[in-house]
Scaffold this motif. Structure first.
Motif, PDB file in Angstrom:
ATOM      1  N   ASN C  49      25.733 -21.054  -8.630  1.00  0.00           N
ATOM      2  CA  ASN C  49      25.718 -19.578  -8.148  1.00  0.00           C
ATOM      3  C   ASN C  49      25.406 -19.045  -6.578  1.00  0.00           C
ATOM      4  OD1 ASN C  49      23.982 -16.740  -8.510  1.00  0.00           O
ATOM      5  ND2 ASN C  49      24.717 -16.460  -9.406  1.00  0.00           N
ATOM      6  N   PHE C  50      25.988 -17.883  -6.407  1.00  0.00           N
ATOM      7  CA  PHE C  50      25.180 -18.307  -4.755  1.00  0.00           C
ATOM      8  C   PHE C  50      23.935 -17.512  -4.202  1.00  0.00           C
ATOM      9  CE2 PHE C  50      25.028 -13.147  -3.209  1.00  0.00           C
ATOM     10  CZ  PHE C  50      24.936 -12.992  -5.053  1.00  0.00           C
ATOM     11  N   HIS C  51      22.977 -17.075  -5.430  1.00  0.00           N
ATOM     12  CA  HIS C  51      21.541 -16.651  -5.173  1.00  0.00           C
ATOM     13  C   HIS C  51      20.952 -18.105  -4.836  1.00  0.00           C
ATOM     14  CE1 HIS C  51      22.663 -13.051  -7.507  1.00  0.00           C
ATOM     15  NE2 HIS C  51      21.924 -12.773  -6.819  1.00  0.00           N
ATOM     16  N   THR C  52      21.305 -19.388  -5.531  1.00  0.00           N
ATOM     17  CA  THR C  52      20.611 -20.007  -5.287  1.00  0.00           C
ATOM     18  C   THR C  52      20.580 -20.106  -3.749  1.00  0.00           C
ATOM     19  OG1 THR C  52      21.692 -20.872  -7.558  1.00  0.00           O
ATOM     20  CG2 THR C  52      20.152 -22.701  -5.640  1.00  0.00           C
ATOM     21  N   VAL C  53      21.734 -20.545  -3.052  1.00  0.00           N
ATOM     22  CA  VAL C  53      22.456 -20.387  -1.409  1.00  0.00           C
ATOM     23  C   VAL C  53      21.258 -19.282  -0.822  1.00  0.00           C
ATOM     24  CG1 VAL C  53      24.018 -21.133   0.047  1.00  0.00           C
ATOM     25  CG2 VAL C  53      24.582 -21.023  -2.120  1.00  0.00           C
ATOM     26  N   ILE C  54      21.400 -18.511  -1.229  1.00  0.00           N
ATOM     27  CA  ILE C  54      20.775 -17.187  -0.395  1.00  0.00           C
ATOM     28  C   ILE C  54      18.608 -18.041  -0.301  1.00  0.00           C
ATOM     29  CG2 ILE C  54      19.873 -15.342  -0.293  1.00  0.00           C
ATOM     30  CD1 ILE C  54      21.747 -13.886  -1.559  1.00  0.00           C
ATOM     31  N   LYS C  55      18.176 -18.005  -1.622  1.00  0.00           N
ATOM     32  CA  LYS C  55      17.345 -19.177  -1.251  1.00  0.00           C
ATOM     33  C   LYS C  55      17.097 -20.339  -0.511  1.00  0.00           C
ATOM     34  CE  LYS C  55      13.838 -20.789  -5.138  1.00  0.00           C
ATOM     35  NZ  LYS C  55      13.192 -21.366  -6.424  1.00  0.00           N
ATOM     36  N   VAL C  56      17.818 -21.356  -0.475  1.00  0.00           N
ATOM     37  CA  VAL C  56      18.245 -22.309   0.914  1.00  0.00           C
ATOM     38  C   VAL C  56      18.069 -21.666   2.360  1.00  0.00           C
ATOM     39  CG1 VAL C  56      19.457 -24.579   1.687  1.00  0.00           C
ATOM     40  CG2 VAL C  56      19.403 -23.800  -1.132  1.00  0.00           C
ATOM     41  N   TYR C  57      18.405 -20.583   2.089  1.00  0.00           N
ATOM     42  CA  TYR C  57      18.997 -20.123   3.624  1.00  0.00           C
ATOM     43  C   TYR C  57      17.816 -19.825   3.808  1.00  0.00           C
ATOM     44  CZ  TYR C  57      24.128 -21.588   3.825  1.00  0.00           C
ATOM     45  OH  TYR C  57      25.613 -22.242   3.872  1.00  0.00           O
ATOM     46  N   ASN C  58      17.533 -18.868   3.263  1.00  0.00           N
ATOM     47  CA  ASN C  58      16.249 -18.221   2.877  1.00  0.00           C
ATOM     48  C   ASN C  58      14.996 -19.078   3.635  1.00  0.00           C
ATOM     49  OD1 ASN C  58      15.893 -15.534   3.601  1.00  0.00           O
ATOM     50  ND2 ASN C  58      16.891 -15.383   1.257  1.00  0.00           N
ATOM     51  N   GLN C  59      14.668 -20.401   2.686  1.00  0.00           N
ATOM     52  CA  GLN C  59      13.691 -20.865   2.719  1.00  0.00           C
ATOM     53  C   GLN C  59      13.874 -21.618   4.850  1.00  0.00           C
ATOM     54  OE1 GLN C  59      12.406 -23.546   0.323  1.00  0.00           O
ATOM     55  NE2 GLN C  59      12.169 -22.092  -1.489  1.00  0.00           N
ATOM     56  N   LEU C  60      15.177 -22.296   5.059  1.00  0.00           N
ATOM     57  CA  LEU C  60      15.390 -23.176   5.927  1.00  0.00           C
ATOM     58  C   LEU C  60      15.323 -21.581   7.166  1.00  0.00           C
ATOM     59  CD1 LEU C  60      18.491 -24.757   5.114  1.00  0.00           C
ATOM     60  CD2 LEU C  60      16.443 -25.517   5.146  1.00  0.00           C
ATOM     61  N   LYS C  61      15.409 -20.516   7.281  1.00  0.00           N
ATOM     62  CA  LYS C  61      15.529 -19.567   8.127  1.00  0.00           C
ATOM     63  C   LYS C  61      13.472 -19.699   8.367  1.00  0.00           C
ATOM     64  CE  LYS C  61      14.645 -14.593   8.619  1.00  0.00           C
ATOM     65  NZ  LYS C  61      14.672 -13.631   7.579  1.00  0.00           N
ATOM     66  N   GLN C  62      12.776 -19.569   7.388  1.00  0.00           N
ATOM     67  CA  GLN C  62      10.990 -19.528   7.571  1.00  0.00           C
ATOM     68  C   GLN C  62      10.596 -20.284   7.978  1.00  0.00           C
ATOM     69  OE1 GLN C  62       9.899 -17.913   3.538  1.00  0.00           O
ATOM     70  NE2 GLN C  62       8.893 -16.317   4.919  1.00  0.00           N
ATOM     71  N   GLU C  63      11.848 -22.224   8.411  1.00  0.00           N
ATOM     72  CA  GLU C  63      10.660 -22.669   8.376  1.00  0.00           C
ATOM     73  C   GLU C  63      11.676 -23.225   9.802  1.00  0.00           C
ATOM     74  OE1 GLU C  63      11.234 -26.058   5.432  1.00  0.00           O
ATOM     75  OE2 GLU C  63      10.456 -25.106   4.360  1.00  0.00           O
ATOM     76  N   GLY C  64      12.531 -22.153  10.886  1.00  0.00           N
ATOM     77  CA  GLY C  64      13.010 -23.069  11.265  1.00  0.00           C
ATOM     78  C   GLY C  64      14.638 -23.564  11.882  1.00  0.00           C
ATOM     79  N   TRP C  65      14.315 -23.800  10.764  1.00  0.00           N
ATOM     80  CA  TRP C  65      15.685 -24.792  10.689  1.00  0.00           C
ATOM     81  C   TRP C  65      17.125 -23.715  11.378  1.00  0.00           C
ATOM     82  CZ3 TRP C  65      14.984 -30.132  10.827  1.00  0.00           C
ATOM     83  CH2 TRP C  65      13.682 -30.166  10.315  1.00  0.00           C
ATOM     84  N   VAL C  66      16.967 -22.760  11.020  1.00  0.00           N
ATOM     85  CA  VAL C  66      18.453 -21.787  10.704  1.00  0.00           C
ATOM     86  C   VAL C  66      18.315 -20.726  11.421  1.00  0.00           C
ATOM     87  CG1 VAL C  66      19.752 -23.589   9.010  1.00  0.00           C
ATOM     88  CG2 VAL C  66      19.002 -20.969   8.457  1.00  0.00           C
ATOM     89  N   ILE C  67      18.863 -19.370  11.489  1.00  0.00           N
ATOM     90  CA  ILE C  67      19.181 -18.740  12.035  1.00  0.00           C
ATOM     91  C   ILE C  67      19.938 -18.086  11.679  1.00  0.00           C
ATOM     92  CG2 ILE C  67      19.856 -16.739  13.919  1.00  0.00           C
ATOM     93  CD1 ILE C  67      18.244 -18.713  16.063  1.00  0.00           C
ATOM     94  N   ILE C  68      19.514 -16.569  10.818  1.00  0.00           N
ATOM     95  CA  ILE C  68      20.458 -15.370  10.536  1.00  0.00           C
ATOM     96  C   ILE C  68      20.534 -14.675  11.392  1.00  0.00           C
ATOM     97  CG2 ILE C  68      20.765 -14.678   7.876  1.00  0.00           C
ATOM     98  CD1 ILE C  68      19.099 -16.435   6.671  1.00  0.00           C
TER      99      ILE C  68
END
Lengths: 130, 130, 130, 130
Positions: C49-68
């Motif tokens: 489900n795409f919600h699961t991916v949203i969760k991943v991306y948001n956590q990675l963003k909050q930890e500084g790994w990615v930029i949205i």
DNA sequence: GTGGTCTAGACCACT
DNA sequence: GTGGTCTAGACCACG
């Protein structure tokens, strides 16, 4: 503490809840160490889905406002210790630049604006925020 | 006036542009009656979609900040006359409740917060906001 | 980069994805500044489900790994600058206490364990992690 | 041996207890053949539900760390003989891939990481893990 | 087409 | 009963 949610607002529900909890902590309506309602409880009180509440609680946890006990649920962090980090100060500065600019153009004097600040701070000072 | 857009920010691009234009008006960087760049000009300057600029200009017009001439483009409203409507005051009040609450909990004193307000207002006073 | 998800694992799917993205960054399989698939794309690729991916991306963003980016989606933070914070070091220390204790009791010698570390680090060094 | 439980941690309580017992065995704080406190004793010492302790002891038994006598309670397995099974090695490998990747990206050198391993192992060597 | 929000329901781990 | 995970579908804001 009773939460007032405006469902028609453009501000997301989870954001409104977050804001009110933080305000509650600042005014002392929510004491440090105090338990918050369970996700399902709060959700049904407000009449929203419990996932929305989970999101609120998780964000508050990550920012250090609350602690999530495995068993006993969620409580206001008893050792609340947030600081004015550079990132926060930058955000605040930017926000206030925008806010004061419009306020000024709408005719709010500096004194009137400061008055709003003081009125709010007076609600905090008396209670003590730690 | 040069616009600085942060594409990674959580604040929508159209909002950032709006904010900066309003700030520009308040500080006098943008004078009343002054022309703003054309939609396509501004869009290509910033490197964004021109629909985004249209959105900004339309909102600014609706709120009374600018005037859109069919031919001559967009200019800062020469008879700028925004007032502190009850709706605006309510929004501002709510925003400042949330903002001061977090600031207080992060250790900003009332004086520090007021200082931010004064610093900003001092940028406006000298120019005169009509 | 191809993600391998074990659906039967007790490790949550979102955690597995996070782990593999971080590994990918360390090994250089994912370059700084590189775009990640859109939430819906990645979700359908993996079959979740795409919600699961949203969760991943948001956590990675909050930890500084990615930029949205608001428009262009998600990319590996080009200015990746994570540090060994005290909190991280404490977590790591605790984890390694537990891990080495069991490894030792199961007969892994210090040399064997160090060998695992070196093998992994050699995958990083050659690529350079900035 | 005194157990230190962090109730606010994300790590489940039963897991924390397990970890500390295994660490205790590795360091020699818990000797092979030594009796562990009774389920109710340990539960009341820590202040948790005794079902949680039962769970811990059962898992430890299943993995071979302890022996449960119907009457005399629980003791560290005197013939402790755990091996590096393929399943364990796979789990360990996967864990260390993830762990070293993040450590590397956070600036921990290989030497620093190995140092952590050695420091831990030095606590075990002197005691001998049989 | 991008991410994000909200709802809703099922199921799980933990205590 | 507590929080958390995953699925699924509708709808929205943004560009």
């Amino acid at each position: 503490m009773l939460l007032q949610i405006q469902f028609e607002s453009e501000i997301p529900i989870y954001q409104q809840i977050k804001n009110q909890i933080i305000r509650g902590i600042a005014t002392g309506a929510l004491q440090q160490g105090e338990d918050l309602p369970s996700v399902r409880q709060l959700a049904s009180d407000i009449g929203i889905n419990f996932h929305t509440v989970i999101k609120v609680y998780n964000q508050l946890k990550q920012e250090g406002w609350v602690i999530i006990h495995r068993k006993s649920g969620v409580m206001i962090n008893p050792d609340l210790n947030l600081t004015k980090t550079p990132e926060y100060m930058e955000l605040l500065d930017d926000l206030m630049k925008t806010t004061t600019a419009e306020a000024f153009m709408r005719g709010l004097t500096k004194e009137e604006f400061i008055n709003i600040i003081e009125k709010n701070y007076d609600n905090y000072k008396t209670q003590g925020g730690k």
